[in-house]
Design a protein around this motif. Structure first.
Motif, PDB file in Angstrom:
ATOM      1  N   ARG A 175      52.479  26.774  48.901  1.00  0.00           N
ATOM      2  CA  ARG A 175      52.419  27.423  47.571  1.00  0.00           C
ATOM      3  C   ARG A 175      53.371  26.742  46.601  1.00  0.00           C
ATOM      4  O   ARG A 175      53.058  26.555  45.437  1.00  0.00           O
ATOM      5  CB  ARG A 175      52.807  28.904  47.673  1.00  0.00           C
ATOM      6  CG  ARG A 175      51.725  29.794  48.210  1.00  0.00           C
ATOM      7  CD  ARG A 175      52.289  31.148  48.538  1.00  0.00           C
ATOM      8  NE  ARG A 175      52.383  32.009  47.362  1.00  0.00           N
ATOM      9  CZ  ARG A 175      53.127  33.108  47.301  1.00  0.00           C
ATOM     10  NH1 ARG A 175      53.864  33.462  48.322  1.00  0.00           N
ATOM     11  NH2 ARG A 175      53.140  33.833  46.215  1.00  0.00           N
ATOM     12  N   GLN A 193      45.148  26.177  31.181  1.00  0.00           N
ATOM     13  CA  GLN A 193      45.472  27.527  30.693  1.00  0.00           C
ATOM     14  C   GLN A 193      46.431  27.443  29.508  1.00  0.00           C
ATOM     15  O   GLN A 193      46.300  28.182  28.521  1.00  0.00           O
ATOM     16  CB  GLN A 193      46.110  28.368  31.809  1.00  0.00           C
ATOM     17  CG  GLN A 193      45.146  28.711  32.940  1.00  0.00           C
ATOM     18  CD  GLN A 193      45.797  29.506  34.078  1.00  0.00           C
ATOM     19  OE1 GLN A 193      46.913  29.991  33.974  1.00  0.00           O
ATOM     20  NE2 GLN A 193      45.086  29.614  35.188  1.00  0.00           N
ATOM     21  N   SER A 234      50.053  38.431  34.726  1.00  0.00           N
ATOM     22  CA  SER A 234      48.690  38.010  35.067  1.00  0.00           C
ATOM     23  C   SER A 234      48.231  38.708  36.343  1.00  0.00           C
ATOM     24  O   SER A 234      47.080  39.125  36.453  1.00  0.00           O
ATOM     25  CB  SER A 234      48.618  36.488  35.235  1.00  0.00           C
ATOM     26  OG  SER A 234      49.509  36.073  36.246  1.00  0.00           O
ATOM     27  N   GLY A 235      49.154  38.857  37.309  1.00  0.00           N
ATOM     28  CA  GLY A 235      48.805  39.511  38.571  1.00  0.00           C
ATOM     29  C   GLY A 235      48.380  40.962  38.322  1.00  0.00           C
ATOM     30  O   GLY A 235      47.400  41.440  38.901  1.00  0.00           O
ATOM     31  N   LEU A 261      44.967  41.109  36.768  1.00  0.00           N
ATOM     32  CA  LEU A 261      43.931  40.865  37.781  1.00  0.00           C
ATOM     33  C   LEU A 261      43.721  42.110  38.645  1.00  0.00           C
ATOM     34  O   LEU A 261      42.583  42.515  38.886  1.00  0.00           O
ATOM     35  CB  LEU A 261      44.333  39.666  38.649  1.00  0.00           C
ATOM     36  CG  LEU A 261      44.225  38.317  37.942  1.00  0.00           C
ATOM     37  CD1 LEU A 261      44.925  37.213  38.739  1.00  0.00           C
ATOM     38  CD2 LEU A 261      42.756  37.940  37.735  1.00  0.00           C
ATOM     39  N   ARG A 262      44.821  42.714  39.080  1.00  0.00           N
ATOM     40  CA  ARG A 262      44.686  43.905  39.930  1.00  0.00           C
ATOM     41  C   ARG A 262      43.972  45.038  39.185  1.00  0.00           C
ATOM     42  O   ARG A 262      43.135  45.730  39.758  1.00  0.00           O
ATOM     43  CB  ARG A 262      46.060  44.358  40.434  1.00  0.00           C
ATOM     44  CG  ARG A 262      46.552  43.486  41.600  1.00  0.00           C
ATOM     45  CD  ARG A 262      47.887  43.962  42.136  1.00  0.00           C
ATOM     46  NE  ARG A 262      48.991  43.572  41.299  1.00  0.00           N
ATOM     47  CZ  ARG A 262      49.617  42.391  41.372  1.00  0.00           C
ATOM     48  NH1 ARG A 262      49.235  41.494  42.252  1.00  0.00           N
ATOM     49  NH2 ARG A 262      50.620  42.108  40.574  1.00  0.00           N
ATOM     50  N   LEU A 312      43.763  31.861  47.064  1.00  0.00           N
ATOM     51  CA  LEU A 312      43.562  30.774  46.095  1.00  0.00           C
ATOM     52  C   LEU A 312      43.885  31.238  44.691  1.00  0.00           C
ATOM     53  O   LEU A 312      43.862  32.437  44.397  1.00  0.00           O
ATOM     54  CB  LEU A 312      42.093  30.321  46.135  1.00  0.00           C
ATOM     55  CG  LEU A 312      41.596  29.782  47.470  1.00  0.00           C
ATOM     56  CD1 LEU A 312      40.095  29.542  47.410  1.00  0.00           C
ATOM     57  CD2 LEU A 312      42.346  28.505  47.833  1.00  0.00           C
ATOM     58  N   GLY A 371      53.360  34.791  34.602  1.00  0.00           N
ATOM     59  CA  GLY A 371      52.290  34.354  35.518  1.00  0.00           C
ATOM     60  C   GLY A 371      51.140  33.627  34.829  1.00  0.00           C
ATOM     61  O   GLY A 371      50.203  33.182  35.498  1.00  0.00           O
ATOM     62  N   VAL A 384      42.977  31.805  40.864  1.00  0.00           N
ATOM     63  CA  VAL A 384      41.741  32.145  40.167  1.00  0.00           C
ATOM     64  C   VAL A 384      41.432  30.996  39.192  1.00  0.00           C
ATOM     65  O   VAL A 384      42.345  30.465  38.551  1.00  0.00           O
ATOM     66  CB  VAL A 384      41.942  33.487  39.413  1.00  0.00           C
ATOM     67  CG1 VAL A 384      40.722  33.867  38.619  1.00  0.00           C
ATOM     68  CG2 VAL A 384      42.323  34.588  40.412  1.00  0.00           C
TER      69      VAL A 384
HETATM   70  N1  LIG Z   1      47.678  32.190  35.816  1.00  0.00           N
HETATM   71  C1  LIG Z   1      46.985  32.313  36.969  1.00  0.00           C
HETATM   72  N2  LIG Z   1      46.029  31.404  37.291  1.00  0.00           N
HETATM   73  C2  LIG Z   1      45.305  31.518  38.422  1.00  0.00           C
HETATM   74  N3  LIG Z   1      45.470  32.501  39.320  1.00  0.00           N
HETATM   75  C3  LIG Z   1      46.410  33.434  39.055  1.00  0.00           C
HETATM   76  C4  LIG Z   1      47.222  33.386  37.883  1.00  0.00           C
HETATM   77  N4  LIG Z   1      48.085  34.446  37.894  1.00  0.00           N
HETATM   78  C5  LIG Z   1      47.819  35.118  39.048  1.00  0.00           C
HETATM   79  N5  LIG Z   1      46.821  34.510  39.744  1.00  0.00           N
HETATM   80  C6  LIG Z   1      46.227  34.958  41.024  1.00  0.00           C
HETATM   81  O1  LIG Z   1      46.604  36.296  41.282  1.00  0.00           O
HETATM   82  C7  LIG Z   1      47.360  36.389  42.495  1.00  0.00           C
HETATM   83  C8  LIG Z   1      48.424  37.462  42.341  1.00  0.00           C
HETATM   84  O2  LIG Z   1      49.345  37.060  41.344  1.00  0.00           O
HETATM   85  P1  LIG Z   1      50.837  37.622  41.317  1.00  0.00           P
HETATM   86  O3  LIG Z   1      50.827  39.106  41.313  1.00  0.00           O
HETATM   87  O4  LIG Z   1      51.518  36.920  40.188  1.00  0.00           O
HETATM   88  O5  LIG Z   1      51.503  37.277  42.717  1.00  0.00           O
HETATM   89  P2  LIG Z   1      51.805  35.972  43.566  1.00  0.00           P
HETATM   90  O6  LIG Z   1      51.863  34.782  42.639  1.00  0.00           O
HETATM   91  O7  LIG Z   1      53.110  36.302  44.206  1.00  0.00           O
HETATM   92  O8  LIG Z   1      50.684  35.892  44.587  1.00  0.00           O
HETATM   93  C9  LIG Z   1      47.888  34.977  42.727  1.00  0.00           C
HETATM   94  O9  LIG Z   1      48.174  34.726  44.072  1.00  0.00           O
HETATM   95  C10 LIG Z   1      46.707  34.134  42.204  1.00  0.00           C
HETATM   96  O10 LIG Z   1      45.658  34.089  43.145  1.00  0.00           O
END
Ligand SMILES: Nc1ncnc2c1ncn2[C@@H]1O[C@H](COP(=O)(O)OP(=O)(O)O)[C@@H](O)[C@H]1O
Ligand SMILES: Nc1nc2c(ncn2[C@H]2C[C@H](O)[C@@H](COP(=O)(O)OP(=O)(O)OP(=O)(O)O)O2)c(=O)[nH]1
Length: 228
Positions: free
Chosen positions: A170, A96, A36-37, A40-41, A62, A89, A64
């Motif tokens: 966290r 979700q 998921s990260g 998002l990136r 925060l 993630g 998302v």
């Molecule tokens: N399933 C999710 N629901 C909501 N926000 C998410 C989710 N997955 C990732 N994120 C958002 O993206 C950011 C980056 O995710 P990630 O790369 O998994 O790293 P981390 O959890 O270590 O911060 C998270 O800190 C969060 O803000």
């Protein structure tokens, strides 16, 4: 004949080793590792509508909102009709999980249960290459050159929210939101929980569980059709 597709999710608190274990699963069993990260990136980098919105939350440390996550991820998962995958993630919240449920039937959920002290030690020692998301740990998998990414040679950084003060919050948040998700998957009979302090000791158990469910990637074995 087309092999049955396999769909799995890996859950665990920050630093529990989801990314590390997902990579091993992807390598050994040929599942596509989705994160998921990373989604998002990618969206942030491409300036998509969802990416622009997501960025405003991530920058503030925060999560998302659920509707943004599901709008972003579910269509991508629906498109994956020819690939077995492992999602890292997502889902993070019950909303979700319910949305994912309405899109596909999961075969397996792996949940990592790692003691707080271990997470704290790992994350305070975690270094990241921001451009690629490559992760290092000074004890476990250090970079070849201290402070530099192995492939690009660019500087590594640490995240403020990996430091112990931010980590407590966290972790508490993770526990609150993950519990109903874990309960849901338990009730469906697809949850497998792994506890321990070292990825290398947990990995053989995960490996043998998956070996009973999916053929390992057959480099030379032509009897099995590898997962797409
Ligand atoms: N399933 C999710 N629901 C909501 N926000 C998410 C989710 N997955 C990732 N994120 C958002 O993206 C950011 C980056 O995710 P990630 O790369 O998994 O790293 P981390 O959890 O270590 O911060 C998270 O800190 C969060 O803000
Ligand atoms: N010392 C030690 N470090 C480990 C072990 N397994 C993984 N690590 C390191 C690699 C990373 O620097 C850090 C966290 O690992 P991951 O990034 O794989 O964790 P995860 O994806 O769950 O974290 P995230 O949700 O992205 O915050 O811990 C282990 O068994 N021992």
């Amino acid at each position: 004949m087309m092999a049955k597709l396999f769909r799995a999710v890996i859950m665990g608190p920050p630093g529990s080793g989801k990314g590390t274990i997902s990579e091993r699963i992807a390598q050994s069993f040929g599942l596509k590792h989705l994160s998921s990260g990373d989604f998002l990136r990618e969206n942030i980098a491409a300036n998509t509508e969802a990416g622009v919105l997501a960025k405003t939350y991530i920058e503030r440390g925060l999560m998302v909102p659920d509707h943004v996550m599901t709008r972003l991820l579910l269509p991508r998962l629906e498109e994956m009709t020819r690939h077995s995958w492992l999602m890292d993630g997502f889902p993070c919240t019950l909303a979700q999980a319910k949305a994912l449920n309405s899109t596909c039937d999961l075969d397996l959920v792996i949940s990592l249960n790692i003691p707080y002290e271990t997470l704290k030690d790992r994350l305070s020692d975690r270094w990241i290459h921001p451009a690629s998301g490559r992760v290092y740990n000074m004890g476990f998998n250090p970079p070849h050159v201290q402070g530099r990414d192995d492939l690009s040679g660019e500087p590594l950084i640490q995240h403020d929210n990996d430091q112990p003060e931010a980590l407590v919050a966290r972790l508490r948040h993770y526990k609150d939101v993950a519990k109903p998700v874990i309960d849901l998957y338990k009730s469906k009979g697809i949850l497998h929980m792994f506890s321990g302090t070292e990825t290398d000791r947990i990995w053989p158990y995960i490996n043998s569980l998956l070996s009973t469910k999916i053929p390992s990637r057959p480099e030379t074995d032509t009897q099995h059709i590898p997962l797409p």
